[in-house]
Design an enzyme around this catalytic site. Structure first.
Site, PDB file in Angstrom:
ATOM      1  N   CYS A 137       0.829  -1.207   0.000  1.00 52.82           N
ATOM      2  CA  CYS A 137       0.000   0.000   0.000  1.00 52.82           C
ATOM      3  C   CYS A 137       0.865   1.259   0.000  1.00 52.82           C
ATOM      4  O   CYS A 137       2.008   1.251   0.418  1.00 52.82           O
ATOM      5  CB  CYS A 137      -0.869   0.031   1.254  1.00 52.82           C
ATOM      6  SG  CYS A 137      -1.725  -1.486   1.536  1.00 52.82           S
ATOM      7  N   ARG A 159       3.959   1.192  -6.727  1.00 51.24           N
ATOM      8  CA  ARG A 159       3.986   0.245  -5.605  1.00 51.24           C
ATOM      9  C   ARG A 159       2.970  -0.879  -5.784  1.00 51.24           C
ATOM     10  O   ARG A 159       2.978  -1.860  -5.057  1.00 51.24           O
ATOM     11  CB  ARG A 159       3.712   0.973  -4.280  1.00 51.24           C
ATOM     12  CG  ARG A 159       4.768   1.985  -3.871  1.00 51.24           C
ATOM     13  CD  ARG A 159       4.277   2.848  -2.722  1.00 51.24           C
ATOM     14  NE  ARG A 159       4.103   2.099  -1.504  1.00 51.24           N
ATOM     15  CZ  ARG A 159       5.080   1.881  -0.609  1.00 51.24           C
ATOM     16  NH1 ARG A 159       6.281   2.351  -0.857  1.00 51.24           N
ATOM     17  NH2 ARG A 159       4.871   1.198   0.484  1.00 51.24           N
ATOM     18  N   TRP A 201      -3.020  -2.318  -1.414  1.00 51.99           N
ATOM     19  CA  TRP A 201      -2.566  -3.597  -1.990  1.00 51.99           C
ATOM     20  C   TRP A 201      -3.167  -4.645  -1.051  1.00 51.99           C
ATOM     21  O   TRP A 201      -2.714  -4.812   0.077  1.00 51.99           O
ATOM     22  CB  TRP A 201      -1.041  -3.663  -1.981  1.00 51.99           C
ATOM     23  CG  TRP A 201      -0.449  -5.016  -2.249  1.00 51.99           C
ATOM     24  CD1 TRP A 201      -0.126  -5.974  -1.331  1.00 51.99           C
ATOM     25  CD2 TRP A 201      -0.116  -5.590  -3.515  1.00 51.99           C
ATOM     26  NE1 TRP A 201       0.383  -7.080  -1.956  1.00 51.99           N
ATOM     27  CE2 TRP A 201       0.402  -6.887  -3.286  1.00 51.99           C
ATOM     28  CE3 TRP A 201      -0.200  -5.132  -4.819  1.00 51.99           C
ATOM     29  CZ2 TRP A 201       0.837  -7.717  -4.323  1.00 51.99           C
ATOM     30  CZ3 TRP A 201       0.233  -5.974  -5.836  1.00 51.99           C
ATOM     31  CH2 TRP A 201       0.732  -7.245  -5.594  1.00 51.99           C
ATOM     32  N   ASN A 225      -0.788   1.117   6.138  1.00 46.58           N
ATOM     33  CA  ASN A 225      -0.004   0.192   5.324  1.00 46.58           C
ATOM     34  C   ASN A 225       0.603  -0.810   6.296  1.00 46.58           C
ATOM     35  O   ASN A 225       1.261  -0.423   7.256  1.00 46.58           O
ATOM     36  CB  ASN A 225       1.100   0.958   4.574  1.00 46.58           C
ATOM     37  CG  ASN A 225       1.986   0.003   3.782  1.00 46.58           C
ATOM     38  OD1 ASN A 225       1.622  -1.153   3.571  1.00 46.58           O
ATOM     39  ND2 ASN A 225       3.135   0.485   3.350  1.00 46.58           N
ATOM     40  N   GLY A 226       0.330  -2.105   6.080  1.00 45.11           N
ATOM     41  CA  GLY A 226       0.894  -3.119   6.971  1.00 45.11           C
ATOM     42  C   GLY A 226      -0.148  -4.184   7.270  1.00 45.11           C
ATOM     43  O   GLY A 226      -1.140  -4.306   6.560  1.00 45.11           O
ATOM     44  N   GLU A 277      16.721 -22.593 -10.518  1.00 42.45           N
ATOM     45  CA  GLU A 277      16.293 -21.189 -10.377  1.00 42.45           C
ATOM     46  C   GLU A 277      17.470 -20.256 -10.660  1.00 42.45           C
ATOM     47  O   GLU A 277      17.322 -19.235 -11.323  1.00 42.45           O
ATOM     48  CB  GLU A 277      15.722 -20.967  -8.975  1.00 42.45           C
ATOM     49  CG  GLU A 277      15.370 -19.532  -8.647  1.00 42.45           C
ATOM     50  CD  GLU A 277      14.383 -18.876  -9.624  1.00 42.45           C
ATOM     51  OE1 GLU A 277      13.757 -19.586 -10.431  1.00 42.45           O
ATOM     52  OE2 GLU A 277      14.290 -17.645  -9.607  1.00 42.45           O
ATOM     53  N   LYS A 328      17.541 -17.249 -13.531  1.00 40.60           N
ATOM     54  CA  LYS A 328      17.870 -15.851 -13.210  1.00 40.60           C
ATOM     55  C   LYS A 328      18.971 -15.335 -14.127  1.00 40.60           C
ATOM     56  O   LYS A 328      18.869 -14.254 -14.695  1.00 40.60           O
ATOM     57  CB  LYS A 328      18.288 -15.734 -11.741  1.00 40.60           C
ATOM     58  CG  LYS A 328      17.141 -15.858 -10.773  1.00 40.60           C
ATOM     59  CD  LYS A 328      16.356 -14.586 -10.676  1.00 40.60           C
ATOM     60  CE  LYS A 328      14.906 -14.551 -10.928  1.00 40.60           C
ATOM     61  NZ  LYS A 328      14.100 -15.597 -11.306  1.00 40.60           N
ATOM     62  N   GLU A 387      17.675 -15.005 -17.823  1.00 41.26           N
ATOM     63  CA  GLU A 387      16.606 -14.049 -18.191  1.00 41.26           C
ATOM     64  C   GLU A 387      17.018 -12.593 -18.020  1.00 41.26           C
ATOM     65  O   GLU A 387      16.411 -11.719 -18.613  1.00 41.26           O
ATOM     66  CB  GLU A 387      15.326 -14.339 -17.414  1.00 41.26           C
ATOM     67  CG  GLU A 387      15.376 -14.107 -15.930  1.00 41.26           C
ATOM     68  CD  GLU A 387      13.993 -14.305 -15.298  1.00 41.26           C
ATOM     69  OE1 GLU A 387      12.976 -14.066 -15.943  1.00 41.26           O
ATOM     70  OE2 GLU A 387      13.955 -14.716 -14.127  1.00 41.26           O
ATOM     71  N   HIS A 434      27.103 -38.573 -17.707  1.00 37.22           N
ATOM     72  CA  HIS A 434      26.266 -39.284 -18.688  1.00 37.22           C
ATOM     73  C   HIS A 434      26.119 -38.469 -19.969  1.00 37.22           C
ATOM     74  O   HIS A 434      25.165 -38.639 -20.715  1.00 37.22           O
ATOM     75  CB  HIS A 434      24.887 -39.576 -18.081  1.00 37.22           C
ATOM     76  CG  HIS A 434      24.983 -40.471 -16.879  1.00 37.22           C
ATOM     77  ND1 HIS A 434      25.223 -41.824 -16.964  1.00 37.22           N
ATOM     78  CD2 HIS A 434      24.945 -40.178 -15.549  1.00 37.22           C
ATOM     79  CE1 HIS A 434      25.292 -42.343 -15.745  1.00 37.22           C
ATOM     80  NE2 HIS A 434      25.125 -41.365 -14.865  1.00 37.22           N
ATOM     81  N   LYS A 450       5.996  -9.466 -17.094  1.00 34.62           N
ATOM     82  CA  LYS A 450       5.911  -9.834 -15.672  1.00 34.62           C
ATOM     83  C   LYS A 450       4.864 -10.915 -15.459  1.00 34.62           C
ATOM     84  O   LYS A 450       5.013 -11.782 -14.628  1.00 34.62           O
ATOM     85  CB  LYS A 450       5.561  -8.609 -14.823  1.00 34.62           C
ATOM     86  CG  LYS A 450       5.531  -8.882 -13.320  1.00 34.62           C
ATOM     87  CD  LYS A 450       6.855  -9.400 -12.814  1.00 34.62           C
ATOM     88  CE  LYS A 450       6.823  -9.802 -11.355  1.00 34.62           C
ATOM     89  NZ  LYS A 450       8.033 -10.540 -10.936  1.00 34.62           N
TER      90      LYS A 450
END
Ligand code: AGP
Length: 609
Positions: free
Chosen positions: A2, A27, A74, A100-101, A482, A486, A489, A505, A604
């Protein structure tokens, strides 16, 4: 997360508040609202959707108010709706508040207030705050705020105003940022500096526990009931930099937010004594689990990599088969699922088309679906039978970092929660794991503080590479996948993750002098085999960067460079081992002058199949 805005001065408040909300749009939010006081009236304006919707509702009718507060929401508790949108008010509609929180103990506070006759309109945690202020208000908003803050657990940045004290705004801050901008006889409030820089560069950054009393007479700040002095800082950032909290890219900001995100994802779910995990939002009882003979985790990209960790952890704790599939494959493979399958879909955005399609395949085959999402009320969250929300806040960079870490935390907590229900492990063993999990935020913070410079130097070496291998065994192999994504990309270096035991192998044919390999060696039972893999690679001239847990001298002797992770239970190490890989990718991309936050060809959220 938020965004908060506030103003007290001589200008018309609404245009200042709207500008401040627009400046904090990045945000991420799903609704917005404003409260002003004029001529003895408290005016509230709210709208779901974009701030432009709110702006349109106000329609230029700015009135004469010169004091007000605003908020972009948010959603964390309660879906996006006008009624859940801030500002929230008390029963008498004399106090308005934006927050906010997360108020962790809001259910008990709400119940106590309802017993005192308070009526609630929304299903948010925030709404308890204006009612608490009302409960303690005796003509002094500051005193009411000081009293109210003593009754809430969680974290907050909040602003309150009251009809009976129209030239006063009271602010309170605990763990979430809140800035006061100092103008010429006027005062501004915001979650971050970017919203204020056009008006003033003189700012007070409130500290944890601060309660600020702001009026035309100035700013007075208290902490634990005592008056405190806070310095006024001159901020010379440009506006764009301010949005990133001073970081050059959102990705780096979000990598550094991970310690806080790990803590936020545990809050209200891991009991303080680390004896139990309580996923209260999950309605899964023992008999439901006894009706399940497999768990199927389906996702895309980084979320899929989180699922790979989830598979190993859940299988270890529950001794139940866990299948992990790429959503784009799963939906075409006529999967072996039925009403005895628990489907788990993981999606940061909650909008990925392939993952949504997978959710529907689960439903068509009679399987219940649990979603792990970061965006409240997103399509996947809405269509799932149950949802667990990561508390990562909006993730702006295309490359997912803090959302992945938060997904891991939820998968660990899911495994522990289910193990508790099925009584698979002793309380002592669970307590060991839960204590280790509780330590992760500070270990992550220490890892970032102690290793970033070393990693930046190693990234300089990596940035000259055209290819890279990431190898590991067990959990390390899952994290290696992962790490490879990263690097690919955002730096565009071709990277491949390989099970270390598979090298001989075939792939070891590609290992020639200087071929770079990043070897994850954090799992004790597999360490000796990893050391022999590294030796095999070194004898063929490879350049090996190793990641180990603790000292690991045997690795030191064979690798070209070693990144030592803080000691933690090896089951939980993936939450830490991914961080150096994120930083390696970030700095390699920086040296290669790539567009880090918006890499070429990527979006995204992939809302097309
Ligand atoms: C991760 O860095 C990528 N941006 C991408 O793989 C992403 O994880 C994938 O598209 C899944 O997105 P979701 O979590 O929003 O479903």
């Amino acid at each position: 997360m938020c965004g908060i805005i506030g103003y007290l001065g001589s200008r018309l408040a609404i245009p200042v508040l709207l500008e401040g909300l627009y400046a904090q749009e990045y945000r991420g939010y799903d609704s917005a609202g404003i409260a002003t006081i004029e001529e003895g009236r408290l005016n509230i304006y709210k709208s779901t959707g974009k701030i432009a919707e709110l702006d349109k509702k106000i329609g230029g009718q700015y009135g004469s108010a010169t004091a007000g507060i605003g908020h972009t929401r948010w959603a964390t508790h309660g879906k996006p709706s006008d009624i859940n949108c801030h500002p929230h008010v008390d029963c008498r509609q004399k106090i308005a508040l934006v927050h906010n929180g997360i108020i962790e103990n809001y259910q008990e506070v709400k119940a106590a207030l309802q017993d005192q006759g308070h009526h609630f309109l929304s299903d948010t945690d925030t709404e308890v705050l204006p009612h608490l202020l009302e409960q303690y208000y005796q003509g002094d908003l500051l005193a009411a705020m000081q009293e109210a803050c003593g009754h809430v657990k969680g974290f907050y940045a909040m602003l309150a105003l009251c009809l009976e004290e129209p030239r006063r705004i009271v602010a309170a801050r605990l763990d979430n940022p809140l800035i006061i901008g100092i103008g010429q006889g006027e005062y501004y409030f915001a979650s971050d500096m970017s919203a204020l820089i056009d008006y003033t560069r003189e700012m007070i950054i409130l500290q944890n526990g601060d309660i600020a009393d702001v009026s035309d007479q100035g700013v007075v700040i208290y902490n634990q009931g005592q008056k405190v002095e806070r310095s006024v800082k001159h901020i010379d950032w440009d506006k764009e930099a301010a949005k990133k909290g001073g970081y050059p890219h959102f990705m780096l900001k979000e990598i550094h937010e991970q310690p806080k995100v790990l803590a936020q994802t545990m809050q209200g779910r891991l009991q303080e004594d680390c004896r139990r995990v309580d996923l209260n939002e999950l309605a899964l009882q023992k008999q439901d689990l006894q009706n399940i003979d497999q768990i199927a985790i389906v996702a895309c990209g980084t979320a899929y990599h989180a699922g790979l960790i989830g598979k190993q952890v859940i299988e270890k704790l529950l001794r139940m088969p866990v299948m992990v599939e790429l959503a784009s494959e799963f939906i075409h493979n006529d999967p072996l699922i039925d009403q005895h399958t628990l489907g788990v879909v993981i999606s940061q955005s909650g909008e990925t088309m392939d993952t949504l399609a997978a959710l529907r395949v689960f439903r068509e085959n009679g399987a219940k679906v649990l979603a792990i999402c970061n965006v409240v009320d997103s399509t996947i969250a809405r269509e799932a039978d149950q949802v667990l929300y990561t508390m990562a806040g909006p993730e702006i960079a295309v490359a997912s970092t803090k959302a992945y870490s938060s997904q891991l935390m939820l998968l660990y907590m899911l495994a522990f929660h289910l193990a508790q229900i099925l009584q698979r492990h002793s309380d002592e063993q669970l307590n060991v794991w839960l204590k280790a999990m509780y330590q992760l935020p500070q270990l992550a913070a220490a890892l970032l503080a102690e290793n970033e410079e070393t990693i930046k130097t190693l990234a300089k070496t990596i940035s000259d590479w055209q290819d890279a291998f990431f190898i590991g065994r067990g959990l390390d192999y899952a994290v290696a996948q992962e790490g490879a994504l990263k690097l690919k990309e955002i730096s565009y270096i071709h990277a491949e993750a390989y099970a270390a035991g598979e090298l001989k192998h075939g792939t070891i044919a590609l290992i020639t002098p200087k071929v770079p390999v990043i070897a994850l060696a954090t799992q004790e039972p597999l360490l000796k085999m990893m050391v022999s893999n590294i030796v095999e690679l070194k004898t063929r001239g490879a350049y090996v960067i190793a990641l180990t847990r603790g000292a690991a001298p045997e690795v030191e002797h064979v690798a070209d460079a070693v990144i030592h992770l803080p000691e933690t239970d090896e089951l939980l190490t993936p939450v830490l081992s991914v961080i150096p890989l994120q930083l390696l990718a970030y700095y390699a991309a920086l040296y290669r002058d790539c567009d880090i936050d918006q890499p070429r060809n990527l979006a995204k959220s992939v809302t097309v199949p």
